[in-house]
Design an enzyme around this catalytic site. Structure first.
Site, mmCIF file in Angstrom:
data_model
loop_
_atom_site.group_PDB
_atom_site.id
_atom_site.type_symbol
_atom_site.label_atom_id
_atom_site.label_comp_id
_atom_site.label_asym_id
_atom_site.label_seq_id
_atom_site.Cartn_x
_atom_site.Cartn_y
_atom_site.Cartn_z
ATOM 1 N N LYS A 46 32.841 19.037 0.622
ATOM 2 C CA LYS A 46 32.998 17.576 0.571
ATOM 3 C C LYS A 46 34.400 17.202 0.094
ATOM 4 O O LYS A 46 35.026 16.281 0.615
ATOM 5 C CB LYS A 46 31.945 16.958 -0.371
ATOM 6 C CG LYS A 46 30.533 16.958 0.225
ATOM 7 C CD LYS A 46 29.473 16.600 -0.806
ATOM 8 C CE LYS A 46 28.072 16.808 -0.224
ATOM 9 N NZ LYS A 46 26.990 16.688 -1.200
ATOM 10 N N GLN A 90 25.030 15.008 -7.132
ATOM 11 C CA GLN A 90 24.646 16.196 -6.365
ATOM 12 C C GLN A 90 23.282 16.732 -6.827
ATOM 13 O O GLN A 90 23.052 16.920 -8.005
ATOM 14 C CB GLN A 90 25.732 17.281 -6.562
ATOM 15 C CG GLN A 90 25.503 18.562 -5.810
ATOM 16 C CD GLN A 90 25.680 18.407 -4.303
ATOM 17 O OE1 GLN A 90 26.596 17.741 -3.831
ATOM 18 N NE2 GLN A 90 24.781 19.010 -3.543
ATOM 19 N N ASP A 113 25.027 8.312 -0.804
ATOM 20 C CA ASP A 113 24.040 9.251 -0.263
ATOM 21 C C ASP A 113 22.787 8.526 0.218
ATOM 22 O O ASP A 113 21.872 9.159 0.760
ATOM 23 C CB ASP A 113 23.633 10.276 -1.340
ATOM 24 C CG ASP A 113 24.294 11.626 -1.107
ATOM 25 O OD1 ASP A 113 24.704 11.895 0.046
ATOM 26 O OD2 ASP A 113 24.401 12.411 -2.074
#
Ligand code: NDP
Length: 267
Positions: A46, A90, A113
Site C-alpha cells: 500500500k 489494518q 476501507d
C-alpha cells in the site's frame, strides 16, 4: 478484456494526474496494531502504491498490546487531524480489541476501507472488482450474478453493489447444497468466488460459455504457490488470474477512495 495488471497501471497514471489538480498532496494514514507477517507485506504494498501516485503515506505502528481505549483515542485524534485525508486500521486486530467498535469509531468521511456502517466509501475488494468490470464496459443489467462466499468484506457488499447495477443476484455459502450450487453456476453470467479453498470452482461444474469468473481467493497450494479459489482455464469467456488479479484491484480501490474522497469532500 484488458489484463488487470495493465489496467491498474493505467488507472494509477490517471490518479497521479488527478492528484496534481488537488490543492495539496493527499495523506493516507495506516494504523497497524499487529506485527503480522501478511499485514506487514500488505502495508508495504500500500505504501509503495501511494508513493507511486504521488500521495503521502503515514504508518502508525502500535504495539500488539495496545488497549482498545488507547486505539480509540488515536482514531479520535486521526478523525480530527486536518493533515490526514483518510485512514485505515489494518486488520487483524489483537484479541483485546473489538473490531466492530473500531469500525464504528472511524469518521465515515475518512473511512477509506469502507468499514463503518455509515461509510461514504465502497469496500475495497468489491469496489475494485466493480470498477474494473465497469471500465471494461461489462453490461450488468438483467444478468445473473452469483457470489460464492458471504463475508462482510467481500460477499455481502459485493451482493449489494451488483444489485445496484440491476443484476439478479444469488449468494451461496457453506450451507448451500452442492446440487443447488451446480444449478446456480450453470445459470450464472458473472461468478464471484470468495471461499478460501483452492480449486473450489472447478471443471466438474458446468458453465455458460459466455460466463465471467472473478477469483477473489488467495491461498497457498501444497508447493506454497499462491493460488485462487478456481481451477485454471475454466471453459468460460473470462477468468481473472491469481496472482495478478483481484489483489491488485483491491489495492487500486484504496487509492481511488483516497482521491475521490479528496475530490468529493475536500478532505
Ligand atoms: P471468509 O473466509 O470470511 O468466508 C468464506 C466464505 O466462503 C464464507 O461465507 C463461507 O460460508 C463460504 N464457504 C465455505 N465453504 C463453502 C462451500 N463449501 N460452499 C460455498 N461457500 C462456502 O471469506 P473472505 O471473503 O474473507 O475470503 C475469501 C477468500 O478471498 C480467501 O482466500 C481470502 O484470502 C481471499 N481474499 C482476497 C482478497 C483480495 O484482495 N484478493 C481480499 C479479501 C479476501 P459460511 O458463511 O456459511 O461459513
Amino acid at each position: 478484456m484488458v489484463q488487470i495488471k495493465d489496467y491498474v497501471a493505467l488507472k494509477k497514471d490517471e490518479l497521479k494526474k488527478r492528484i496534481l489538480l488537488l490543492p495539496k498532496k493527499p495523506t493516507l494514514k495506516i494504523i497497524q496494531v499487529n506485527d503480522d507477517y501478511a499485514s506487514n507485506s500488505y502495508i508495504k504494498g500500500k505504501i509503495k502504491d501511494l508513493n507511486e501516485i504521488g500521495a503521502n503515506p503515514i504508518l502508525e505502528k502500535l504495539s500488539p498490546f495496545t488497549s482498545q481505549a488507547e486505539l480509540l483515542k488515536i482514531i479520535d485524534e486521526t478523525n480530527k487531524d486536518k493533515n490526514v485525508n483518510g485512514f485505515i486500521v489494518q486488520l487483524p486486530l489483537p484479541k483485546q480489541i473489538d473490531e466492530n467498535v473500531v469500525k464504528c469509531a472511524i469518521d465515515p468521511k475518512k473511512d477509506l476501507d469502507g468499514f463503518n456502517p455509515l461509510t461514504k466509501f465502497k469496500s475495497a475488494t468489491p469496489k475494485g472488482i466493480l470498477t474494473y468490470l465497469k471500465d471494461q464496459g461489462y453490461d450488468f443489467k438483467g444478468k445473473n450474478g452469483l457470489i460464492i462466499g458471504r463475508s462482510n468484506i467481500v460477499g455481502k457488499p459485493m451482493a449489494k453493489y451488483l444489485l445496484d447495477e440491476d443484476m439478479t443476484v444469488t449468494v451461496a455459502h457453506s450451507k448451500t447444497p452442492l446440487d443447488n450450487l451446480k444449478l446456480f453456476v450453470q445459470n450464472a453470467d458473472l461468478i464471484i468466488v470468495a471461499v478460501g479453498k483452492p480449486e473450489f470452482l472447478n471443471k466438474t461444474f458446468t458453465f455458460k460459455k459466455t460466463a465471467f469468473v472473478i477469483d477473489v481467493g488467495i491461498n497457498r497450494d501444497k508447493d506454497n504457490h499462491l493460488v485462487g479459489d478456481c481451477e485454471k482455464d475454466l471453459p468460460v469467456s473470462y477468468q481473472s488470474p491469481v496472482p495478478g488479479g483481484v489483489g491488485l484491484l483491491t489495492r487500486l480501490a484504496l487509492l481511488i477512495n483516497l482521491v475521490e474522497g479528496c475530490e468529493k469532500y475536500g478532505l
